[in-house]
Design an enzyme around this catalytic site. Structure first.
Site, PDB file in Angstrom:
ATOM      1  N   GLY A   1       1.273  -0.701   0.133  1.00  0.00           N
ATOM      2  CA  GLY A   1      -0.304   0.014   0.603  1.00  0.00           C
ATOM      3  C   GLY A   1       0.815   0.824   0.304  1.00  0.00           C
ATOM      4  O   GLY A   1       1.817   1.530   0.494  1.00  0.00           O
TER       5      GLY A   1
ATOM      6  N   GLN B   1       3.477  10.031   0.896  1.00  0.00           N
ATOM      7  CA  GLN B   1       4.051   9.590   1.275  1.00  0.00           C
ATOM      8  C   GLN B   1       5.054   9.706  -0.189  1.00  0.00           C
ATOM      9  O   GLN B   1       6.690   9.627   0.030  1.00  0.00           O
ATOM     10  CB  GLN B   1       4.384   7.752   1.448  1.00  0.00           C
ATOM     11  CG  GLN B   1       3.635   7.402   2.491  1.00  0.00           C
ATOM     12  CD  GLN B   1       3.847   6.176   2.662  1.00  0.00           C
ATOM     13  OE1 GLN B   1       2.824   5.246   2.304  1.00  0.00           O
ATOM     14  NE2 GLN B   1       4.419   5.326   2.968  1.00  0.00           N
TER      15      GLN B   1
END
Ligand SMILES: [Zn+2]
Length: 182
Positions: free
Chosen positions: A46, A51
């Site tokens: 994931g 991020q």
């Protein structure tokens, strides 16, 4: 392919709550593609938009050969928990720790075309939905651990080669100290 650099723990973007997506446009579809390419390249189960440095509520997943994405997710969790399951995070390379999570999750949200989506996950898939949705709130898996486990995790993180948290190595002064080292 549009693989993006993954932000590591210590980067403030990982602690910043992401904004809901309002425009389901070409740019959003490019973001989903970048997230997918970056996640598959890592490889990871994931990846959430913060991020890769994008403050929007979007994540991708690849669990049990199921590849997908979810936008503006909302979770409904089972009371039953898995206390022992190991969990990792691409923002903490090479590390995994037991992290308590609900065993089942129903995730509602939208796809990249703005169509409503309902996803149901158990075990690893449920864990992934919870982990990625947490990222969108600036919450990390270390926050979900009890104090004792978090202490162990922080020790491993400080010792990790990528960590900016480790104490700097000793550096000797190039200047003579006349025996009076202060
Ligand atoms: Zn993560």
């Amino acid at each position: 392919m549009a693989i993006q650099p993954i932000r590591l723990f210590g980067d403030p973007v990982l602690r910043t709550p992401a904004e809901p997506v309002k425009d389901f446009d070409k740019e959003l579809r490019k973001l989903v593609k970048d997230l997918t390419d970056t996640m598959m390249d890592a490889p990871g189960a994931g990846l959430a938009a913060p991020q890769i440095g994008v403050g929007l509520r979007v994540f991708t997943y690849y669990v049990d050969d199921q590849l997908g994405h979810l936008i503006n997710p909302d979770l409904n969790l089972s009371d039953e928990c898995d206390e022992e399951g190991e969990e990792g995070c691409l923002s903490f390379p090479g590390l995994s720790f037991p992290t308590p999570r609900a065993i089942r999750a129903v995730a509602t949200g939208f796809d990249m075309h703005g169509e409503p989506v309902t996803l149901e996950g158990t075990d690893l898939m449920a864990r992934c939905f919870q982990h990625e949705t947490d990222h969108l709130d600036g919450v990390l898996f270390i926050d979900r651990m009890d104090a004792a486990q978090r202490k162990l995790a922080m020790k491993a993180i400080r010792e990790a080669p990528w960590s900016g948290l480790s104490a700097p190595a000793f550096k000797f002064s190039p200047h003579p100290t006349q025996g009076k080292a202060l």
